[in-house]
Design an enzyme around this catalytic site. Structure first.
Site, PDB file in Angstrom:
ATOM      1  N   CYS A  79      19.993  15.061  63.862  1.00 53.76           N
ATOM      2  CA  CYS A  79      19.836  13.608  63.807  1.00 53.76           C
ATOM      3  C   CYS A  79      19.725  13.154  62.345  1.00 53.76           C
ATOM      4  O   CYS A  79      20.727  13.112  61.642  1.00 53.76           O
ATOM      5  CB  CYS A  79      18.651  13.189  64.673  1.00 53.76           C
ATOM      6  SG  CYS A  79      18.609  11.420  65.040  1.00 53.76           S
ATOM      7  N   HIS A 163      19.996  15.363  69.687  1.00 52.69           N
ATOM      8  CA  HIS A 163      18.873  16.302  69.597  1.00 52.69           C
ATOM      9  C   HIS A 163      19.128  17.500  70.520  1.00 52.69           C
ATOM     10  O   HIS A 163      18.815  17.437  71.709  1.00 52.69           O
ATOM     11  CB  HIS A 163      17.566  15.607  69.986  1.00 52.69           C
ATOM     12  CG  HIS A 163      17.096  14.656  68.959  1.00 52.69           C
ATOM     13  ND1 HIS A 163      16.280  15.036  67.920  1.00 52.69           N
ATOM     14  CD2 HIS A 163      17.348  13.341  68.784  1.00 52.69           C
ATOM     15  CE1 HIS A 163      16.040  13.986  67.152  1.00 52.69           C
ATOM     16  NE2 HIS A 163      16.682  12.956  67.650  1.00 52.69           N
ATOM     17  N   GLU A 165      17.532  20.156  70.741  1.00 53.68           N
ATOM     18  CA  GLU A 165      16.256  20.694  71.210  1.00 53.68           C
ATOM     19  C   GLU A 165      15.737  19.975  72.451  1.00 53.68           C
ATOM     20  O   GLU A 165      14.812  20.449  73.111  1.00 53.68           O
ATOM     21  CB  GLU A 165      15.209  20.650  70.079  1.00 53.68           C
ATOM     22  CG  GLU A 165      14.710  19.275  69.717  1.00 53.68           C
ATOM     23  CD  GLU A 165      15.562  18.506  68.715  1.00 53.68           C
ATOM     24  OE1 GLU A 165      14.997  17.656  68.016  1.00 53.68           O
ATOM     25  OE2 GLU A 165      16.781  18.725  68.650  1.00 53.68           O
TER      26      GLU A 165
END
Length: 184
Positions: A79, A163, A165
């Protein structure tokens, strides 16, 4: 060993959990605790997202991008991390308004961190990479962002606007590929 640069992202717990699932060896350091001397000696570096814009954060992350470039060190920007990579290399970003939620990303070219095809990912950002310098190329896009995954044309430097994650198995696979690349 990976250096994970904590830029005070609300997604840091997700990133730590993902790296733990992958049995990655890593150390987390807050950007404000780093100096230029602290970024050497790691197999790879991950730049997290951020919550707010701070000049000192931008300066340190620019130094990290420059060091990774000079040393051919694997670098993944998430990001904000992707945005700072683009800026450090001569690209631009633009404010696009809040983009939050799941998004389908189209990977239009195989890369070391993602295969050609579609991915479902989680987005949470107000800015996006607008233009890329000649040394970076886009390998994925979505309805909301034309540069979802960027990569350097000859160095192991990558960025994701989304993202990984927080992006289910597709995001975890992308992180796994980066961890494997950095451990070579």
């Amino acid at each position: 060993m990976l250096l994970v640069v904590d830029n005070l992202s609300s997604f840091m717990p997700h990133l730590i959990r993902s790296l733990s699932i992958l049995d990655a060896r890593y150390v987390v350091r807050r950007y404000s605790e780093l100096s230029d001397d602290d970024i050497g000696g790691y197999d790879g570096i991950i730049l997290s997202g951020r919550r707010s814009n701070e000049r000192s954060m931008n300066v340190m992350n620019m130094h990290i991008v420059d060091a990774a470039y000079r040393e051919d060190r694997p670098l993944l920007g998430i990001c904000y991390g992707a945005e700072i990579i683009a800026l450090a290399m001569g690209g631009t970003i633009r404010r696009i308004g809040k983009v939050v939620g799941e998004e389908e990303v189209h990977v239009n070219e195989d890369s070391p961190i993602a295969n050609n095809g579609r991915m479902m990912v989680y987005e949470s950002h107000d800015y996006s990479v607008a233009t890329l310098p000649s040394v970076l190329k886009s390998v994925a896009y979505s309805r909301s962002c034309s540069n979802e995954i960027i990569m350097h044309i000859s160095k192991p430097i990558f960025g994701t606007q989304f993202h990984p994650e927080a992006s289910n198995s597709h995001g975890l696979d992308l992180l796994r590929r980066f961890v494997m690349l950095a451990s070579r």
